[in-house]
Every structure is written in structure tokens, then in C-alpha cells.
Enzyme design. Structure first.
Site, PDB file in Angstrom:
ATOM      1  N   LYS A  52       0.834  -1.205   0.000  1.00 50.48           N
ATOM      2  CA  LYS A  52       0.000   0.000   0.000  1.00 50.48           C
ATOM      3  C   LYS A  52       0.870   1.257   0.000  1.00 50.48           C
ATOM      4  O   LYS A  52       0.624   2.209  -0.742  1.00 50.48           O
ATOM      5  CB  LYS A  52      -0.945  -0.015   1.223  1.00 50.48           C
ATOM      6  CG  LYS A  52      -2.020  -1.081   1.109  1.00 50.48           C
ATOM      7  CD  LYS A  52      -2.805  -1.284   2.395  1.00 50.48           C
ATOM      8  CE  LYS A  52      -3.764  -2.474   2.230  1.00 50.48           C
ATOM      9  NZ  LYS A  52      -4.531  -2.803   3.431  1.00 50.48           N
ATOM     10  N   GLN A  96      -5.030  -1.158   9.633  1.00 53.65           N
ATOM     11  CA  GLN A  96      -4.849  -2.510   9.087  1.00 53.65           C
ATOM     12  C   GLN A  96      -5.451  -3.549  10.033  1.00 53.65           C
ATOM     13  O   GLN A  96      -5.157  -3.554  11.228  1.00 53.65           O
ATOM     14  CB  GLN A  96      -3.340  -2.761   8.867  1.00 53.65           C
ATOM     15  CG  GLN A  96      -3.018  -4.050   8.168  1.00 53.65           C
ATOM     16  CD  GLN A  96      -3.516  -4.088   6.722  1.00 53.65           C
ATOM     17  OE1 GLN A  96      -3.443  -3.111   5.995  1.00 53.65           O
ATOM     18  NE2 GLN A  96      -4.032  -5.235   6.308  1.00 53.65           N
ATOM     19  N   ASP A 119     -11.171   2.502   3.507  1.00 53.33           N
ATOM     20  CA  ASP A 119     -11.429   1.062   3.413  1.00 53.33           C
ATOM     21  C   ASP A 119     -12.920   0.783   3.242  1.00 53.33           C
ATOM     22  O   ASP A 119     -13.313  -0.325   2.880  1.00 53.33           O
ATOM     23  CB  ASP A 119     -10.950   0.354   4.693  1.00 53.33           C
ATOM     24  CG  ASP A 119      -9.614  -0.363   4.490  1.00 53.33           C
ATOM     25  OD1 ASP A 119      -9.261  -0.635   3.333  1.00 53.33           O
ATOM     26  OD2 ASP A 119      -8.956  -0.657   5.502  1.00 53.33           O
TER      27      ASP A 119
END
Ligand code: NAD
Length: 283
Positions: A52, A96, A119
Site C-alpha cells: 500500500k 490494518q 477502506d
């Protein structure tokens, strides 16, 4: 059989995002920043986060990586997110997953400002998606839809079978397929006669985390198979589809690696750009 080449399309999309960002940058003042927060030392998370960050570098998004030991507390994490929610140089916030046991995923996802939730996991964004309103769509399902469209796969009226009902893949991809007028069947661990169902599918999306779950006898000729699974077996990546056996029965199939994974990363960049534009009134 044709491969659904996620690697190729991911690179093409990253190039487009790079030029769009270059065009916007300099015209308005806030930096295009993505905060990436990792708690603990999950080895898979480290790989995902590295990818990422490197995509951010590629397109010109300023990434800021926050890493904390496993003992980091929920209170500390919430207070960091609240600070980032107010920071005009942070367009997107990504925590995460998975998080260590002492931290409630729900509490964390509810703390991230919905406008910065790149997200798309917060209840607000999930709600928008489920009623078909414009939202920040979770990156993996969004990437799958983009990939299907790049190959002009007919979705309207198709029978799509989704194996897996997680909040990050199974449920959101089902919603997106319904919005494109597919007839969707969602299967999971308690589904009876899985093979009877998959044999009637035009499109099969497998997101179970079970290596080689989808075998050749479960697939009708000419179907389209999307393998979301990432399993590490003896140091090698293996999907949820028995690729070698299934590929000859398909019209299209995603490889692992090089299919859904790179699309997920590209969609994270796309969501960060989208969040940034909305926060700064750019259409
Ligand atoms: P999860 O563990 O949250 O959910 C798995 C789902 O599969 C569950 O709903 C379960 O009911 C279903 N399932 C498990 N075994 C089954 C079986 N035998 N028959 C039918 N259904 C079964 O997993 P997840 O987070 O959705 O991830 C699934 C896989 O996708 C994992 O391998 C994960 O690493 C991978 N993944 C990849 C990407 C990517 O970018 N490529 C992104 C997210 C997840």
C-alpha cells in the site's frame, strides 16, 4: 480461457490516478495524505502495508505509517484516530486489520471519520453501500467490479455465486453485484450442496481463505471465476480455487497472485483520491 489480469489493470489505473493527482496538486493547499496504522506484528499485514505504501509513492499520495506494538491500547488508538480525523493533510485513514484482541474492531471503525474511511468498513459507508447510495466502497469488491467491467463481462441478469459472507469481501461484493442486476446467491460454511449451486453459476466469486476450495467438478463450462483467496502454503501464494484444474473450464479466471490483490491496492488509491476530492469540494 482468458486471464482477468489484475496486475495489468492495476498498473493502468495507478497511472491514471497519478496523472489526475498531478493535475490537482498545487491547485489547492492540503496535502493528499493517507495514514496507515498497524498494531502488532501480523506477518501478512506487513506485506499488505508495504504494498500500500509503495502504491502511494507511485501515484504521489503522501503516506504516513504508524506502527505500534501489540500491547498498544484501544484508548491510545482512538485518540490517534481522532487527531487524524481533524488533520486537513490526512485525506484517508486506514487501520490494518486484524487488530490485537484487546482492541475492539467495531469501536475503531466507528471512530474513523466516514469521510476519511478509505477502506469503506465503517457502519456509515456500509449503510450507504447497502442502500445503493454513493459511498467509499471496500477496495477488494470495488476492484473485482472494475476488473469484470474492463473485460466487458455481462453482469445484468447473470447468476453470480459468492462463496464467503465476510464484511470485507462477501457481503459488499454481493451488494455491488445486485446493484448491477445480477441474481446473487451467497454461500458460506453452513450452505448445503455447494456444488449444486456453483454448477448453476455464470460468475463465481470465491472468498473463503480455504486453499483450492473450488474444484473443477464445481464449475460449469464457460463460467467466470474470481479468486479472492490469499493463502500462504510453503512460502507460495495459493488462492481458494484449484486454478490448474478449473482454468480450462472457464471463459475468464483471475490468477493468484496477479488478480484481485493488485486491484485492491489500486482501489485504495482510488478511494483516497475520491475522499480527498470530496473533502476539498472537487468534483
Ligand atoms: P473470512 O474468514 O472473514 O470469511 C471467510 C468466509 O468464507 C466466511 O463467511 C465462511 O462462511 C466462508 N467459508 C469458509 N469455508 C467455507 C467452506 N468450506 N464452504 C463455504 N464457505 C466457506 O475471510 P475474508 O476476510 O473474506 O477473506 C477470504 C479470503 O480472501 C482470505 O484468503 C483472505 O486472505 C483473502 N482476501 C484477499 C484480498 C485481496 O486483496 N486479494 C482481500 C481480502 C481478503
Amino acid at each position: 480461457m482468458e486471464l482477468l489480469d489484475g496486475k495489468y489493470w492495476s498498473n493502468a489505473i495507478l497511472d491514471e490516478i497519478k496523472s489526475e493527482l498531478a493535475d490537482i496538486k498545487g491547485k489547492i493547499s492540503p496535502d493528499i495524505g493517507l495514514a496507515v496504522i498497524v498494531v502488532g506484528d501480523d506477518p501478512a499485514s506487513k506485506v499488505y502495508v508495504k504494498n500500500k505504501i509503495s502504491a502511494c509513492e507511485k501515484v504521489g499520495i503522501t503516506s504516513k505509517l504508524y506502527t505500534f506494538p501489540t500491547e498498544y491500547t484501544q484508548t491510545e488508538l482512538i485518540s490517534l484516530i481522532q487527531k487524524l480525523n481533524k488533520d486537513s493533510n490526512t485525506a484517508g485513514i486506514l487501520v490494518q486489520l486484524p487488530l490485537p484482541k484487546q482492541i475492539s474492531e467495531k469501536a475503531i471503525l466507528e471512530t474513523i471519520s466516514p469521510q476519511k474511511d478509505v477502506d469503506g468498513f465503517s457502519p456509515y459507508q456500509v449503510g450507504l453501500l447497502s442502500i445503493g447510495e454513493k459511498s467509499l466502497v471496500p477496495c477488494t469488491p470495488k476492484g473485482i467490479m472494475v476488473l469484470l467491467k474492463k473485460y466487458n463481462i455481462p453482469i445484468c441478469g447473470a447468476h453470480a455465486v459468492v462463496i464467503g459472507r465476510s464484511n470485507i469481501v462477501g457481503k459488499p461484493i454481493s451488494n455491488l453485484l445486485i446493484q448491477e442486476n445480477a441474481t446473487v446467491t451467497i454461500c458460506h460454511t453452513k450452505t448445503r450442496n455447494l456444488t449444486d449451486i456453483t454448477l448453476t453459476a455464470d460468475i463465481i466469486i470465491v472468498a473463503t481463505g480455504k486453499p483450492k476450495l473450488l474444484t473443477a467438478d464445481m464449475v460449469k463450462d464457460g463460467s467466470i471465476v474470481v479468486d479472492v483467496g490469499i493463502n500462504r502454503i510453503n512460502g507460495k501464494l495459493q488462492g481458494d480455487v484449484d486454478f490448474e484444474a478449473v482454468k480450462d473450464k472457464c471463459s475468464y479466471i483471475t490468477p493468484v497472485p496477479g488478480g484481485v490483490g493488485p486491484m485492491t491496492i489500486a482501489m485504495l488509491m482510488s478511494n483516497t483520491l475520491e475522499a480527498y476530492k470530496r473533502q476539498n469540494g472537487i468534483s
